[in-house]
Design an enzyme around this catalytic site. Structure first.
Site, short mmCIF file in Angstrom:
data_model
loop_
_atom_site.label_atom_id
_atom_site.label_comp_id
_atom_site.label_asym_id
_atom_site.label_seq_id
_atom_site.Cartn_x
_atom_site.Cartn_y
_atom_site.Cartn_z
N CYS A 68 10.05 45.92 37.64
CA CYS A 68 8.58 45.93 37.49
C CYS A 68 7.87 46.09 38.82
O CYS A 68 6.71 46.49 38.85
CB CYS A 68 8.11 44.62 36.87
SG CYS A 68 8.70 44.39 35.22
N1 CO8 Z 1 5.90 42.85 14.58
C1 CO8 Z 1 5.65 41.67 13.92
N2 CO8 Z 1 6.09 40.47 14.33
C2 CO8 Z 1 6.83 40.44 15.46
C3 CO8 Z 1 7.12 41.61 16.20
C4 CO8 Z 1 6.63 42.84 15.72
N3 CO8 Z 1 6.87 43.99 16.36
N4 CO8 Z 1 7.88 41.26 17.26
C5 CO8 Z 1 8.04 39.92 17.22
N5 CO8 Z 1 7.43 39.44 16.12
C6 CO8 Z 1 7.37 38.03 15.68
C7 CO8 Z 1 8.48 37.18 16.28
O1 CO8 Z 1 9.68 37.31 15.56
C8 CO8 Z 1 7.89 35.79 16.17
O2 CO8 Z 1 8.05 35.31 14.85
P1 CO8 Z 1 8.35 33.75 14.57
O3 CO8 Z 1 7.14 33.03 15.10
O4 CO8 Z 1 8.51 33.70 13.10
O5 CO8 Z 1 9.58 33.44 15.38
C9 CO8 Z 1 6.40 36.01 16.38
O6 CO8 Z 1 6.17 37.41 16.12
C10 CO8 Z 1 5.95 35.69 17.78
O7 CO8 Z 1 6.89 36.27 18.73
P2 CO8 Z 1 6.77 36.05 20.28
O8 CO8 Z 1 6.55 34.60 20.58
O9 CO8 Z 1 7.93 36.75 20.92
O10 CO8 Z 1 5.43 36.88 20.56
P3 CO8 Z 1 4.56 36.89 21.86
O11 CO8 Z 1 3.20 36.48 21.52
O12 CO8 Z 1 5.23 36.19 23.00
O13 CO8 Z 1 4.52 38.47 22.21
C11 CO8 Z 1 5.51 39.97 23.83
C12 CO8 Z 1 5.71 39.17 22.53
C13 CO8 Z 1 4.41 40.99 23.57
C14 CO8 Z 1 6.80 40.65 24.19
C15 CO8 Z 1 5.05 39.00 24.95
O14 CO8 Z 1 5.85 37.85 24.98
C16 CO8 Z 1 5.07 39.62 26.32
O15 CO8 Z 1 4.52 40.67 26.58
N6 CO8 Z 1 5.64 38.91 27.28
C17 CO8 Z 1 5.66 39.35 28.68
C18 CO8 Z 1 6.83 40.22 28.85
C19 CO8 Z 1 6.83 40.97 30.12
O16 CO8 Z 1 5.92 40.99 30.92
N7 CO8 Z 1 7.90 41.63 30.31
C20 CO8 Z 1 8.09 42.46 31.41
C21 CO8 Z 1 8.66 43.68 30.87
S1 CO8 Z 1 9.68 44.46 32.04
C22 CO8 Z 1 8.67 45.52 32.89
O17 CO8 Z 1 7.49 45.41 32.83
C23 CO8 Z 1 9.26 46.69 33.69
C24 CO8 Z 1 10.74 46.69 34.01
C25 CO8 Z 1 11.60 47.12 32.91
C26 CO8 Z 1 11.37 48.53 32.44
C27 CO8 Z 1 12.15 48.74 31.17
C28 CO8 Z 1 11.82 50.01 30.46
C29 CO8 Z 1 12.65 50.25 29.22
#
Ligand code: CO8
Length: 378
Positions: A161
């Site tokens: 990132c």
């Molecule tokens: N549709 C419906 N429901 C869903 C979905 C979906 N697509 N996905 C998950 N759910 C459900 C889950 O199963 C969960 O259900 P339950 O409560 O029953 O267990 C519920 O929704 C809530 O899930 P989460 O708690 O996981 O949801 P969040 O509110 O945390 O949102 C995110 C998920 C959006 C992923 C969020 O946590 C996030 O963005 N976190 C930060 C992540 C981050 O910054 N990551 C960095 C990424 S890496 C990067 O930026 C670059 C390097 C890598 C490059 C790679 C390229 C391929």
């Protein structure tokens, strides 16, 4: 020995390559849900026996609320929405053809060169900084160097990132030390080939883009406006909460080379909770080290992974909600473009500052890593 002050370093140009194709949440969710229904039908017996987990449907409402993403640009839509494939299709190019990352990097680089009023002949160093490079060697940076007629040296570096900001740090250090006089830093973030489009938790996150920046000494800058780098700061802490296990060792591992853990995977909630406070503290401490307060900053060009994360970081930094244009958001249409997010924000929202105004570019995420540059409009 007389003491000579180090030269002032500026960003004199930036550029972007935005893919011509886009996929909306609606399209992505429709295809994922069709794939999940078929998977559940095909594995009904194992799901009933509890040996395979049922796949639950994805939802547009969840994606937009949880991430702020509405759509993402992709190099190609081919294959991504095909429920029999669920990954993009990139025909392999011959060794005498321009590579994909070089191609998109060159487009962004040309725009950055033009904005800086420079040609390849003025540049003497090329840094390609990205979350992935499509091959280890020869470096993508050297391919771009060759195509743009640049002398000097070029190299690739990874940094997940924070690759883009860490790349700019290396450009700054090279210019300050005198090992380069004009650096082209390129971020060809071609990430959709690494997305697991069969994974409901992450299928919606990423998009492709390329960004580029020209950095040089103030005394060689001829651009009508530029941003002086006042300071750079970086921080890393090891975490496997965002991870990809694909690499050169796989040939010797005797494992499934395309298993789920060889693609991008994360514990998104943990990342959210652990990285946000670290990023906020880093921003405050970087500003403090310059005798600045967050209120002195006219614009924050932040990493673009999640709108709630950006709002939380800014609120923690300022102690209040931010006005709309203080920390511009591009992830609604670009998705998470890996390390290029903060540079897209800078490129699209660099105007509108007065001479003397201070801004900050800041990335945060995988590694964990945080990288920032404090800049001043000149
Ligand atoms: N549709 C419906 N429901 C869903 C979905 C979906 N697509 N996905 C998950 N759910 C459900 C889950 O199963 C969960 O259900 P339950 O409560 O029953 O267990 C519920 O929704 C809530 O899930 P989460 O708690 O996981 O949801 P969040 O509110 O945390 O949102 C995110 C998920 C959006 C992923 C969020 O946590 C996030 O963005 N976190 C930060 C992540 C981050 O910054 N990551 C960095 C990424 S890496 C990067 O930026 C670059 C390097 C890598 C490059 C790679 C390229 C391929």
């Amino acid at each position: 020995m007389p003491h000579t002050a180090p030269p002032k370093i500026v960003i004199s140009g930036s550029g972007i390559w935005t893919p011509p194709e886009m996929i909306t949440n609606e399209e992505l969710v429709e295809s994922y849900n069709a794939y999940a229904r078929k998977f559940n039908d095909d594995h009904a017996a194992q799901i009933a026996a509890g040996t395979i987990e049922e796949k639950y449907p994805s939802s547009e409402r969840f994606i937009e609320k949880a991430s702020g993403i509405k759509a993402r640009y992709v190099y190609t839509r081919d294959g991504i929405l095909d429920t029999e494939r669920m990954r993009p299709s990139f025909p392999e190019r011959r060794e005498d053809e321009l590579g994909y990352q070089a191609e998109i990097g060159i487009s962004a680089a040309r725009e950055a060169l033009e904005a800086a009023g420079k040609t390849g002949a003025d540049v003497d160093a090329v840094i390609v900084a990205a979350a992935y490079t499509q091959r280890p060697y020869p470096a993508i940076a050297i391919e771009i160097q060759e195509a743009l007629g640049i002398d000097g040296f070029a190299f690739d570096m990874l940094g997940a990132c924070s690759a883009a900001t860490f790349g700019l740090h290396r450009a700054y250090d090279s210019l300050r030390s005198g090992s380069a006089k004009c650096v082209l830093a390129v971020n060809p973030e071609l990430v959709t080939p690494q997305v697991n489009f069969c994974d409901r938790d992450s299928h919606f996150i990423f998009g492709d883009v390329a960004t580029a920046v020209i950095m040089e000494r103030l005394d060689t800058c001829t651009a009508p406006a530029c941003h002086e780098i006042l300071s750079t700061k970086a921080l890393t802490r090891f975490s496997s909460n965002i991870r990809c296990n694909f690499g050169h060792m796989i040939y010797a591992h005797d494992v499934e080379p395309f298993g789920w853990d060889k693609l991008f995977h994360q514990s998104g909630r943990k990342v959210f909770e652990e990285v946000s406070p670290v990023a906020a503290r880093h921003i405050r401490e970087h500003l403090e080290s310059l005798g600045l307060t967050p209120d002195d900053v006219k614009r924050f060009w932040l990493h673009q992974a999640n709108i709630n994360m950006n709002n939380m970081v800014i609120k923690e930094v300022l102690g209040r909600e931010a006005e709309n244009d203080l920390a511009p958001i591009v992830l609604d249409r670009y998705g998470n473009a890996a390390s290029a997010g903060s540079i897209i924000a800078f490129h699209l929202y660099r105007d509108g500052l007065e001479k003397g105004d201070v801004g900050m570019i800041c990335s945060f995420g995988a590694g964990y890593s945080v990288g920032s540059l404090v800049v001043q409009r000149r």
